[in-house]
Design a protein around this motif. Structure first.
Motif, PDB file in Angstrom:
ATOM      1  N   PRO A  75      46.761 -42.581  -5.624  1.00 18.51           N
ATOM      2  CA  PRO A  75      47.410 -43.234  -6.766  1.00 18.51           C
ATOM      3  C   PRO A  75      47.627 -42.309  -7.957  1.00 18.51           C
ATOM      4  CG  PRO A  75      45.188 -44.090  -6.448  1.00 18.51           C
ATOM      5  CD  PRO A  75      45.489 -43.221  -5.269  1.00 18.51           C
ATOM      6  N   ALA A  76      46.833 -41.251  -8.061  1.00 20.47           N
ATOM      7  CA  ALA A  76      47.002 -40.309  -9.173  1.00 20.47           C
ATOM      8  C   ALA A  76      48.340 -39.578  -9.100  1.00 20.47           C
ATOM      9  CB  ALA A  76      45.858 -39.310  -9.184  1.00 20.47           C
ATOM     10  N   ALA A  77      48.988 -39.607  -7.935  1.00 20.48           N
ATOM     11  CA  ALA A  77      50.274 -38.928  -7.760  1.00 20.48           C
ATOM     12  C   ALA A  77      51.452 -39.771  -8.240  1.00 20.48           C
ATOM     13  CB  ALA A  77      50.473 -38.561  -6.294  1.00 20.48           C
ATOM     14  N   TYR A  78      51.175 -40.969  -8.774  1.00 20.89           N
ATOM     15  CA  TYR A  78      52.241 -41.883  -9.179  1.00 20.89           C
ATOM     16  C   TYR A  78      52.121 -42.229 -10.652  1.00 20.89           C
ATOM     17  CZ  TYR A  78      52.831 -42.246  -4.177  1.00 20.89           C
ATOM     18  OH  TYR A  78      53.042 -41.936  -2.855  1.00 20.89           O
ATOM     19  N   ASP A  79      53.273 -42.470 -11.277  1.00 20.68           N
ATOM     20  CA  ASP A  79      53.333 -42.752 -12.710  1.00 20.68           C
ATOM     21  C   ASP A  79      53.294 -44.244 -13.030  1.00 20.68           C
ATOM     22  OD1 ASP A  79      53.955 -39.959 -13.860  1.00 20.68           O
ATOM     23  OD2 ASP A  79      55.395 -40.179 -12.219  1.00 20.68           O
ATOM     24  N   ALA A  80      53.613 -45.082 -12.065  1.00 20.91           N
ATOM     25  CA  ALA A  80      53.683 -46.516 -12.325  1.00 20.91           C
ATOM     26  C   ALA A  80      53.623 -47.265 -10.991  1.00 20.91           C
ATOM     27  CB  ALA A  80      54.966 -46.864 -13.074  1.00 20.91           C
ATOM     28  N   LEU A  81      53.454 -48.578 -11.100  1.00 19.45           N
ATOM     29  CA  LEU A  81      53.258 -49.434  -9.925  1.00 19.45           C
ATOM     30  C   LEU A  81      54.095 -50.694 -10.056  1.00 19.45           C
ATOM     31  CD1 LEU A  81      51.481 -50.142  -7.369  1.00 19.45           C
ATOM     32  CD2 LEU A  81      49.918 -51.244  -8.980  1.00 19.45           C
ATOM     33  N   ILE A  82      54.718 -51.104  -8.947  1.00 16.67           N
ATOM     34  CA  ILE A  82      55.414 -52.400  -8.881  1.00 16.67           C
ATOM     35  C   ILE A  82      54.846 -53.184  -7.710  1.00 16.67           C
ATOM     36  CG2 ILE A  82      57.604 -53.554  -8.341  1.00 16.67           C
ATOM     37  CD1 ILE A  82      59.056 -51.543 -10.009  1.00 16.67           C
ATOM     38  N   ILE A 101      43.580 -48.597  -5.113  1.00 19.84           N
ATOM     39  CA  ILE A 101      44.890 -48.291  -5.690  1.00 19.84           C
ATOM     40  C   ILE A 101      45.090 -49.046  -6.995  1.00 19.84           C
ATOM     41  CG2 ILE A 101      47.383 -48.458  -5.316  1.00 19.84           C
ATOM     42  CD1 ILE A 101      46.753 -48.160  -2.268  1.00 19.84           C
ATOM     43  N   LEU A 102      44.825 -50.346  -6.975  1.00 21.06           N
ATOM     44  CA  LEU A 102      44.989 -51.168  -8.176  1.00 21.06           C
ATOM     45  C   LEU A 102      44.114 -50.669  -9.316  1.00 21.06           C
ATOM     46  CD1 LEU A 102      44.990 -54.766  -6.670  1.00 21.06           C
ATOM     47  CD2 LEU A 102      46.960 -53.538  -7.601  1.00 21.06           C
ATOM     48  N   PHE A 105      45.509 -47.680 -11.356  1.00 23.11           N
ATOM     49  CA  PHE A 105      46.594 -47.965 -12.296  1.00 23.11           C
ATOM     50  C   PHE A 105      46.093 -48.742 -13.512  1.00 23.11           C
ATOM     51  CE2 PHE A 105      48.994 -46.871  -8.539  1.00 23.11           C
ATOM     52  CZ  PHE A 105      50.028 -46.121  -9.069  1.00 23.11           C
ATOM     53  N   LEU A 106      45.156 -49.656 -13.311  1.00 19.47           N
ATOM     54  CA  LEU A 106      44.595 -50.406 -14.427  1.00 19.47           C
ATOM     55  C   LEU A 106      43.736 -49.511 -15.311  1.00 19.47           C
ATOM     56  CD1 LEU A 106      43.726 -53.667 -12.501  1.00 19.47           C
ATOM     57  CD2 LEU A 106      45.331 -53.503 -14.408  1.00 19.47           C
ATOM     58  N   ASP A 107      42.859 -48.721 -14.705  1.00 18.95           N
ATOM     59  CA  ASP A 107      41.971 -47.846 -15.482  1.00 18.95           C
ATOM     60  C   ASP A 107      42.743 -46.775 -16.236  1.00 18.95           C
ATOM     61  OD1 ASP A 107      39.876 -49.316 -14.495  1.00 18.95           O
ATOM     62  OD2 ASP A 107      39.109 -47.743 -13.158  1.00 18.95           O
ATOM     63  N   ALA A 108      43.812 -46.259 -15.623  1.00 12.27           N
ATOM     64  CA  ALA A 108      44.614 -45.202 -16.255  1.00 12.27           C
ATOM     65  C   ALA A 108      45.652 -45.771 -17.226  1.00 12.27           C
ATOM     66  CB  ALA A 108      45.306 -44.364 -15.183  1.00 12.27           C
ATOM     67  N   ASP A 109      45.737 -47.092 -17.318  1.00 10.36           N
ATOM     68  CA  ASP A 109      46.688 -47.758 -18.209  1.00 10.36           C
ATOM     69  C   ASP A 109      48.124 -47.285 -17.964  1.00 10.36           C
ATOM     70  OD1 ASP A 109      47.343 -49.656 -20.139  1.00 10.36           O
ATOM     71  OD2 ASP A 109      47.183 -48.211 -21.791  1.00 10.36           O
ATOM     72  N   LYS A 110      48.478 -47.189 -16.693  1.00  7.40           N
ATOM     73  CA  LYS A 110      49.852 -46.844 -16.320  1.00  7.40           C
ATOM     74  C   LYS A 110      50.679 -48.131 -16.238  1.00  7.40           C
ATOM     75  CE  LYS A 110      48.597 -42.768 -13.569  1.00  7.40           C
ATOM     76  NZ  LYS A 110      48.650 -42.153 -12.213  1.00  7.40           N
ATOM     77  N   PRO A 111      52.002 -48.043 -16.381  1.00  7.89           N
ATOM     78  CA  PRO A 111      52.833 -49.247 -16.275  1.00  7.89           C
ATOM     79  C   PRO A 111      52.686 -49.933 -14.921  1.00  7.89           C
ATOM     80  CG  PRO A 111      54.096 -47.440 -17.226  1.00  7.89           C
ATOM     81  CD  PRO A 111      52.801 -46.852 -16.735  1.00  7.89           C
ATOM     82  N   ILE A 112      52.524 -51.250 -14.981  1.00 10.86           N
ATOM     83  CA  ILE A 112      52.418 -52.083 -13.777  1.00 10.86           C
ATOM     84  C   ILE A 112      53.410 -53.231 -13.918  1.00 10.86           C
ATOM     85  CG2 ILE A 112      50.958 -53.630 -12.401  1.00 10.86           C
ATOM     86  CD1 ILE A 112      48.529 -52.025 -13.374  1.00 10.86           C
ATOM     87  N   GLY A 113      54.208 -53.453 -12.883  1.00 11.85           N
ATOM     88  CA  GLY A 113      55.112 -54.587 -12.836  1.00 11.85           C
ATOM     89  C   GLY A 113      54.703 -55.503 -11.694  1.00 11.85           C
ATOM     90  N   VAL A 121      47.668 -60.191  -5.608  1.00  3.67           N
ATOM     91  CA  VAL A 121      46.983 -58.980  -5.139  1.00  3.67           C
ATOM     92  C   VAL A 121      45.795 -58.624  -6.020  1.00  3.67           C
ATOM     93  CG1 VAL A 121      49.072 -58.053  -4.067  1.00  3.67           C
ATOM     94  CG2 VAL A 121      48.410 -57.268  -6.335  1.00  3.67           C
ATOM     95  N   PHE A 122      45.823 -58.998  -7.289  1.00  3.65           N
ATOM     96  CA  PHE A 122      44.725 -58.659  -8.192  1.00  3.65           C
ATOM     97  C   PHE A 122      43.418 -59.363  -7.808  1.00  3.65           C
ATOM     98  CE2 PHE A 122      48.539 -57.875 -10.810  1.00  3.65           C
ATOM     99  CZ  PHE A 122      48.320 -56.544 -11.099  1.00  3.65           C
ATOM    100  N   LEU A 123      43.521 -60.397  -6.988  1.00 11.03           N
ATOM    101  CA  LEU A 123      42.310 -61.073  -6.504  1.00 11.03           C
ATOM    102  C   LEU A 123      41.485 -60.163  -5.603  1.00 11.03           C
ATOM    103  CD1 LEU A 123      43.833 -64.580  -5.770  1.00 11.03           C
ATOM    104  CD2 LEU A 123      42.237 -64.008  -7.607  1.00 11.03           C
ATOM    105  N   ALA A 124      42.068 -59.066  -5.139  1.00  8.61           N
ATOM    106  CA  ALA A 124      41.345 -58.110  -4.305  1.00  8.61           C
ATOM    107  C   ALA A 124      40.325 -57.304  -5.105  1.00  8.61           C
ATOM    108  CB  ALA A 124      42.333 -57.150  -3.633  1.00  8.61           C
ATOM    109  N   LEU A 125      40.468 -57.289  -6.429  1.00  6.95           N
ATOM    110  CA  LEU A 125      39.549 -56.514  -7.263  1.00  6.95           C
ATOM    111  C   LEU A 125      38.182 -57.185  -7.325  1.00  6.95           C
ATOM    112  CD1 LEU A 125      42.002 -55.752 -10.193  1.00  6.95           C
ATOM    113  CD2 LEU A 125      41.151 -54.110  -8.508  1.00  6.95           C
ATOM    114  N   ARG A 126      37.144 -56.426  -7.038  1.00  4.20           N
ATOM    115  CA  ARG A 126      35.785 -56.973  -7.122  1.00  4.20           C
ATOM    116  C   ARG A 126      35.388 -57.190  -8.576  1.00  4.20           C
ATOM    117  NH1 ARG A 126      36.465 -53.715  -3.106  1.00  4.20           N
ATOM    118  NH2 ARG A 126      35.827 -54.263  -1.010  1.00  4.20           N
TER     119      ARG A 126
END
Length: 197
Positions: A75-82, A101-102, A105-113, A121-126
Motif C-alpha cells: 500500500p505504500a506504493a499508492y497515493d490514494a484508494l478507491i 491495506i486499509l 491508507f487510514l494511518d497515512a491519511d491518504k485520500p480514500i473514496g 469493507v471497513f468492518l474488516a478492521l479489528r
C-alpha cells in the motif's frame, strides 16, 4: 512520476462504480490499479431500480481484469484508494490482507473514496478507532454498518470528511470523482469544495 490509485474490488462489483473511477483516473493521467483477492478476470454487475421492487435488481455486466492480488499489494506504493460498491465489499472484507491495506491508507491519511456498499469493507478492521468520530455516507442500506464503525452516517448523497470522500450510489459518481480528484491533486486541501458547502 504519475500518482497511483489502488481500486479495491472483486466479483460482484457495481460496474459503473469501478469503471467510471478507473477511466476518470486514467483520463487525468493517473495510474489506476485494480486489486482483488486473486489476480483474475472479475465479473461485474449492474444494479438498477425497477418499479414495484423495494430494493435494486442485479444483472451481469462487463468483465474486468484484476491487476494484482491483495496479498501482493504494497500500500505504500499508492497515493490514494478507491472502494467501489456492489456486492464485492461483502465478500472482499473477509480477505486476510484487506485490513493491512486499509490500515495503511487510514494511518497515512491518504485520500480514500468509498461509494455505495464500499463502507462495508471497513468492518474488516479489528481496531476501528480511526473511523470513530468521522462521518461518511453510503447506500442507505449500509447505514447500520457505518454507525457500527463509530462513524456518523451522513444523509446527503455526497460527503467529504477530511480526506475521506463518500458517495451514496452510482448516480453520485460525477461529484464523487470531482471531490476525490481534488484531494489527489491538492493533498493539503481537506475542506469540502465550495460546490458542496
Amino acid at each position: 512520476m504519475s500518482k497511483r490509485v489502488l481500486i479495491l474490488t472483486g466479483d460482484g462489483a457495481e460496474v459503473l462504480e469501478v469503471y467510471y473511477p478507473m477511466y476518470r483516473l486514467k483520463e487525468e493521467g493517473f495510474d489506476a490499479v485494480i486489486a482483488a483477492p486473486q489476480q483474475k478476470m472479475l465479473h461485474t454487475v449492474c444494479h438498477d431500480f425497477v418499479e414495484g421492487w423495494d430494493t435494486y435488481t442485479e444483472k451481469p455486466a462487463h468483465l474486468l481484469p484484476a491487476d494484482i492480488a491483495f496479498a501482493d499489494v504494497d500500500p505504500a506504493a499508492y497515493d490514494a484508494l478507491i472502494i467501489p460498491g456492489g456486492r464485492a465489499p461483502e465478500f472482499i472484507r473477509n480477505d486476510p490482507d484487506l485490513p493491512r491495506i486499509l490500515k495503511h491508507f487510514l494511518d497515512a491519511d491518504k485520500p480514500i473514496g468509498s461509494i455505495c456498499h464500499g463502507a462495508q469493507v471497513f468492518l474488516a478492521l479489528r481496531n476501528r478507532s480511526s473511523l470513530e468520530g468521522r462521518s461518511m455516507t453510503a447506500y442507505s442500506a449500509c447505514k447500520l454498518e457505518v454507525e457500527s464503525l463509530g462513524a456518523t452516517y451522513a444523509d446527503e448523497t455526497l460527503h467529504v470528511d477530511g480526506r475521506l470522500v463518500s458517495g451514496h450510489a452510482w448516480p453520485d459518481l460525477p461529484g464523487f470523482m470531482r471531490e476525490f480528484l481534488s484531494l489527489l491533486r491538492h493533498p493539503a486541501d481537506r475542506t469540502l469544495s465550495p460546490s458542496l458547502s
